[in-house]
Write a protein that holds these residues in place. Sequence first.
Motif, short mmCIF file in Angstrom:
data_model
loop_
_atom_site.label_atom_id
_atom_site.label_comp_id
_atom_site.label_asym_id
_atom_site.label_seq_id
_atom_site.Cartn_x
_atom_site.Cartn_y
_atom_site.Cartn_z
N GLN A 108 -6.73 6.00 3.54
CA GLN A 108 -6.01 4.94 4.31
C GLN A 108 -7.06 3.72 4.86
O GLN A 108 -6.71 3.10 5.85
CB GLN A 108 -5.09 5.61 5.46
CG GLN A 108 -4.33 6.67 4.91
CD GLN A 108 -3.17 6.24 4.23
OE1 GLN A 108 -2.32 5.24 4.68
NE2 GLN A 108 -3.06 6.86 3.12
N ASP A 109 -7.97 3.38 4.10
CA ASP A 109 -8.69 2.45 4.22
C ASP A 109 -8.73 1.10 3.49
O ASP A 109 -8.96 1.17 2.35
CB ASP A 109 -10.46 2.84 4.19
CG ASP A 109 -11.21 1.70 4.40
OD1 ASP A 109 -10.84 0.68 4.90
OD2 ASP A 109 -12.61 2.14 4.06
N LEU A 110 -7.85 0.36 3.87
CA LEU A 110 -7.07 -0.64 3.23
C LEU A 110 -8.20 -1.91 3.02
O LEU A 110 -7.84 -2.91 2.41
CB LEU A 110 -5.63 -1.17 3.57
CG LEU A 110 -4.74 0.07 3.72
CD1 LEU A 110 -3.38 -0.83 4.11
CD2 LEU A 110 -4.42 0.38 2.24
N ASP A 111 -9.07 -1.92 3.86
CA ASP A 111 -10.17 -3.04 3.75
C ASP A 111 -11.11 -3.10 2.50
O ASP A 111 -11.76 -3.85 2.08
CB ASP A 111 -10.90 -2.89 5.00
CG ASP A 111 -10.35 -3.12 6.33
OD1 ASP A 111 -9.19 -3.89 6.13
OD2 ASP A 111 -10.88 -2.61 7.55
N THR A 155 1.33 1.16 -3.46
CA THR A 155 2.31 0.44 -2.65
C THR A 155 3.31 1.62 -2.12
O THR A 155 3.78 2.04 -1.11
CB THR A 155 3.15 -0.30 -3.29
OG1 THR A 155 2.05 -1.59 -3.63
CG2 THR A 155 4.27 -1.06 -2.65
N LEU A 156 3.96 2.60 -3.30
CA LEU A 156 4.75 3.72 -2.93
C LEU A 156 4.50 4.76 -2.19
O LEU A 156 5.26 5.51 -1.45
CB LEU A 156 5.33 4.07 -4.27
CG LEU A 156 6.28 2.73 -5.03
CD1 LEU A 156 6.72 3.40 -6.56
CD2 LEU A 156 7.46 2.31 -4.09
N ALA A 157 3.08 5.03 -2.33
CA ALA A 157 2.38 6.00 -1.55
C ALA A 157 2.86 5.83 -0.02
O ALA A 157 2.97 6.66 0.96
CB ALA A 157 0.98 6.08 -1.79
N ARG A 158 2.49 4.65 0.35
CA ARG A 158 2.67 4.12 1.78
C ARG A 158 4.19 3.75 1.87
O ARG A 158 4.62 4.32 3.01
CB ARG A 158 2.16 2.81 1.93
CG ARG A 158 2.02 2.16 3.23
CD ARG A 158 1.66 3.01 4.47
NE ARG A 158 -0.10 3.16 4.28
CZ ARG A 158 -0.75 2.32 4.82
NH1 ARG A 158 -0.44 1.23 5.61
NH2 ARG A 158 -2.16 2.42 4.54
#
Length: 204
Positions: A108-111, A155-158
């Motif tokens: 979950q590290d979107l950076d 995208t869909l995982a989130r």
Amino acid sequence: MWCLRHAESANVITGTAGVVPAAPLTEHGRHQALAAARLLADEPITRIYSSTAVRARQTAEHLAALPELTVTAMPELNEVGIGEHEGTNDPAVRARTAEVLHAWIVKQDLDQRVSDGETGHDVLARMTATFATIATAHPGETVAVVGHVASLTVTLARLCALGSKVWGTPLPHARPFLVEWDGHAWHCPAWPDGHCAPLAPGVK
């Protein structure tokens, strides 16, 4: 909404990374797209959306051929951008891309990003807004969306709260799966890796 990754394309065979907008379908990919079209032939689809990449548009055109539907290409549905490394075959860049996707989906590290390419925040923002636009434009209707393995998965995982369950089982080519919007949240009753229920025709 029926979502699917584009059918097999030339960039997959050559191991070319990035958006690769001009890569066409392979002969096998064309057969896959036709099989997907037959699978969805009885669905009440009113519009088909795809990314602007040739491989996605060609897949969408096969889906549209049977019921003679309109295909709308949207750049917001394109694959994850990797900046200066776009179009490379360098194994190191591909390894870094996998590392970044793992960070986005599992940690979950979107950076994280590949070089000067998109961050996970960038991808989620454009894809989430596009899904919302499509859902708003087609209330109560069934549509199809043809996209790409990384941008769809992240995208869909989130959106569907699937989290890290989708990691390690990339979306297969041209395999339709359901994504539902109930007016408040997105749901995935069918993920083609087996984590969700089997395909259930007739559900948007």
